[in-house]
Structures are given as C-alpha cells and as structure tokens.
Design an enzyme around this catalytic site. Structure first.
Site, PDB file in Angstrom:
ATOM      1  N   HIS A  17      39.055  38.090  37.352  1.00 50.11           N
ATOM      2  CA  HIS A  17      40.514  38.021  37.565  1.00 50.11           C
ATOM      3  C   HIS A  17      41.217  37.497  36.307  1.00 50.11           C
ATOM      4  O   HIS A  17      42.244  38.029  35.891  1.00 50.11           O
ATOM      5  CB  HIS A  17      40.848  37.069  38.722  1.00 50.11           C
ATOM      6  CG  HIS A  17      40.361  37.522  40.066  1.00 50.11           C
ATOM      7  ND1 HIS A  17      39.758  36.680  40.966  1.00 50.11           N
ATOM      8  CD2 HIS A  17      40.390  38.736  40.670  1.00 50.11           C
ATOM      9  CE1 HIS A  17      39.449  37.342  42.063  1.00 50.11           C
ATOM     10  NE2 HIS A  17      39.817  38.603  41.913  1.00 50.11           N
ATOM     11  N   LYS A  41      42.501  38.473  56.759  1.00 51.00           N
ATOM     12  CA  LYS A  41      41.268  38.129  56.035  1.00 51.00           C
ATOM     13  C   LYS A  41      41.027  36.643  56.184  1.00 51.00           C
ATOM     14  O   LYS A  41      41.926  35.849  55.901  1.00 51.00           O
ATOM     15  CB  LYS A  41      41.452  38.435  54.530  1.00 51.00           C
ATOM     16  CG  LYS A  41      41.009  39.811  54.111  1.00 51.00           C
ATOM     17  CD  LYS A  41      40.954  39.859  52.589  1.00 51.00           C
ATOM     18  CE  LYS A  41      40.713  41.262  52.050  1.00 51.00           C
ATOM     19  NZ  LYS A  41      40.778  41.299  50.589  1.00 51.00           N
ATOM     20  N   ARG A  90      36.732  47.789  39.273  1.00 56.43           N
ATOM     21  CA  ARG A  90      35.383  47.592  38.745  1.00 56.43           C
ATOM     22  C   ARG A  90      34.613  48.895  38.679  1.00 56.43           C
ATOM     23  O   ARG A  90      33.730  49.058  37.866  1.00 56.43           O
ATOM     24  CB  ARG A  90      34.617  46.595  39.621  1.00 56.43           C
ATOM     25  CG  ARG A  90      34.930  45.163  39.308  1.00 56.43           C
ATOM     26  CD  ARG A  90      34.592  44.276  40.453  1.00 56.43           C
ATOM     27  NE  ARG A  90      35.432  44.591  41.600  1.00 56.43           N
ATOM     28  CZ  ARG A  90      35.712  43.753  42.570  1.00 56.43           C
ATOM     29  NH1 ARG A  90      35.214  42.545  42.576  1.00 56.43           N
ATOM     30  NH2 ARG A  90      36.490  44.110  43.565  1.00 56.43           N
ATOM     31  N   SER A 128      34.524  38.143  44.349  1.00 52.95           N
ATOM     32  CA  SER A 128      34.705  36.849  45.018  1.00 52.95           C
ATOM     33  C   SER A 128      33.747  36.687  46.188  1.00 52.95           C
ATOM     34  O   SER A 128      33.155  35.621  46.378  1.00 52.95           O
ATOM     35  CB  SER A 128      36.148  36.701  45.519  1.00 52.95           C
ATOM     36  OG  SER A 128      37.050  36.697  44.441  1.00 52.95           O
TER      37      SER A 128
HETATM   38  P1  ADP Z   1      42.276  41.745  47.174  1.00 54.31           P
HETATM   39  O1  ADP Z   1      41.854  40.975  48.385  1.00 54.31           O
HETATM   40  O2  ADP Z   1      43.737  41.989  47.090  1.00 54.31           O
HETATM   41  O3  ADP Z   1      41.459  42.959  46.852  1.00 54.31           O
HETATM   42  P2  ADP Z   1      40.917  40.237  45.111  1.00 54.31           P
HETATM   43  O4  ADP Z   1      41.170  38.784  44.905  1.00 54.31           O
HETATM   44  O5  ADP Z   1      39.579  40.609  45.632  1.00 54.31           O
HETATM   45  O6  ADP Z   1      42.115  40.702  45.997  1.00 54.31           O
HETATM   46  O7  ADP Z   1      41.171  41.044  43.763  1.00 54.31           O
HETATM   47  C1  ADP Z   1      42.427  41.058  43.148  1.00 54.31           C
HETATM   48  C2  ADP Z   1      42.440  42.167  42.117  1.00 54.31           C
HETATM   49  O8  ADP Z   1      41.505  41.863  41.086  1.00 54.31           O
HETATM   50  C3  ADP Z   1      42.029  43.533  42.640  1.00 54.31           C
HETATM   51  O9  ADP Z   1      42.778  44.505  41.954  1.00 54.31           O
HETATM   52  C4  ADP Z   1      40.576  43.636  42.282  1.00 54.31           C
HETATM   53  O10 ADP Z   1      40.150  44.968  42.168  1.00 54.31           O
HETATM   54  C5  ADP Z   1      40.601  42.929  40.923  1.00 54.31           C
HETATM   55  N1  ADP Z   1      39.295  42.385  40.573  1.00 54.31           N
HETATM   56  C6  ADP Z   1      38.476  41.619  41.299  1.00 54.31           C
HETATM   57  N2  ADP Z   1      37.366  41.289  40.616  1.00 54.31           N
HETATM   58  C7  ADP Z   1      37.479  41.907  39.403  1.00 54.31           C
HETATM   59  C8  ADP Z   1      36.654  41.987  38.228  1.00 54.31           C
HETATM   60  N3  ADP Z   1      35.470  41.390  38.175  1.00 54.31           N
HETATM   61  N4  ADP Z   1      37.103  42.708  37.174  1.00 54.31           N
HETATM   62  C9  ADP Z   1      38.311  43.327  37.259  1.00 54.31           C
HETATM   63  N5  ADP Z   1      39.120  43.303  38.310  1.00 54.31           N
HETATM   64  C10 ADP Z   1      38.719  42.599  39.381  1.00 54.31           C
END
Ligand code: ADP
Length: 161
Positions: A17, A41, A90, A128
């Site tokens: 992130h 969630k 990803r 996450s």
């Molecule tokens: P959500 O629950 O909205 O999907 P996340 O916290 O899982 O939120 O992710 C927020 C954003 O960050 C999303 O666009 C996700 O694809 C991106 N993201 C998560 N992990 C990575 C990573 N390792 N590299 C790039 N983008 C990521």
C-alpha cells in the site's frame, strides 16, 4: 489542482500500500488516502485504528492526507470534488475484480476515472489477509509491513489492545 483518492480497507496497511501511496503521490499534487469502513467486512483493526496507523505512515509526504469514509467512495469523491480514483493491482485476479468495481463506479458516477497502478514486483505477494494469518501464528512479518504495523499485529495476536 490534480487530486486523486486511493481508497482501501488497509487492514492493516502493508508495504505494498505504501508503495502505491508513494508512487501515486509523486504523480498528483494531492493524494487523499481513504480508509473505508466496510460494514460487510470484519476487520481486525477498527476504522479508527487503521486511520491512525495510516496517518502516522503518511506523515513523510506533505501532499498525502488521510480521510475516513463509511459510505460509498463515489459519494466521498463527489463531496470532495475529486475525479481520479487509484487502485493498485497485483495480478490478473486483482484486475478482474478491480475492473468490475471500476465499471460499477463509472455507472454510479460517470465523471470518475479509475486508474490502475501495477504493484512493484517486490510487493507482488503482499496481501493484508495473508499477513494477518501469518501474524496470527507469530510469524515474522517485518519484511511485509512497516514497523508500527508489525508491532500492532503482534500486540493484537498476543491478546493485547
Ligand atoms: P480493499 O478492501 O478495498 O480491496 P485493500 O486494503 O485490500 O482494500 O487494498 C487497497 C488497494 O491497494 C487495492 O487497490 C489493492 O488492490 C491495493 N493493494 C493491496 N496490496 C497491494 C500490493 N501489495 N501492491 C499493490 N497494490 C496493492
């Protein structure tokens, strides 16, 4: 002013992130990281905790701010007058999900433009949910999350606050 939002659950924030925040922040004059309070969630950290962590982590970038949102991101964008929505991807699985969400957001509010930013290869495997699972088994996650998040995870899984 060229402004963008980067919404997510950030439960918890990872180095993946932060990489997106750093890169998107360097492209736009202002980047608003939006911590979503998704009622569907079950989160490990409350929205307040996630927002506080994100605020601390975003401190080095003067053009990055952190907001909280417990309603639709398109409404948040309308209120703040922002049209650009950043999402990190990803791989193909992320892309197919993100593409669908982008279509829905476009249908809800046509002026919104979603921009996808591919992950930096070194953060490709960071997720996450997997990090939480690893941390729940007391595995070392210090290479995947910033130190303050590693500390919060270890406190949470050892029965701490
Ligand atoms: P959500 O629950 O909205 O999907 P996340 O916290 O899982 O939120 O992710 C927020 C954003 O960050 C999303 O666009 C996700 O694809 C991106 N993201 C998560 N992990 C990575 C990573 N390792 N590299 C790039 N983008 C990521």
């Amino acid at each position: 002013m060229l402004r963008a939002v980067f919404p997510g659950s950030f439960d918890p924030p990872t180095l993946g992130h932060l990489n997106i925040i750093e890169r998107a922040g360097s492209l736009f004059e202002e980047l608003i990281v939006v911590v979503a309070e998704n009622r569907n969630k079950r989160a490990l950290f409350s929205a307040d905790e996630r927002t506080a962590m994100m605020r601390e982590l975003a401190r080095p970038w003067s053009n990055v701010s952190v907001s909280r949102c417990d309603y639709l991101i398109v409404e948040f964008m309308q209120k703040t007058g922002c049209r650009i929505l950043i999402r990190g991807v990803r791989g193909v699985d992320d892309f197919s999900y993100e593409f669908e969400v982008a279509m829905i957001n476009k249908a809800l509010r046509p002026p919104i433009e979603t921009l996808f930013m591919p992950t930096d290869p070194q953060y490709f495997v960071l997720r996450s949910s997997s990090i939480k699972e690893l941390a729940s088994f007391q595995a070392d996650v210090s290479g995947m999350v910033p130190p303050l998040v590693a500390k919060a995870l270890s406190a949470r899984y050892s029965g701490g606050p």
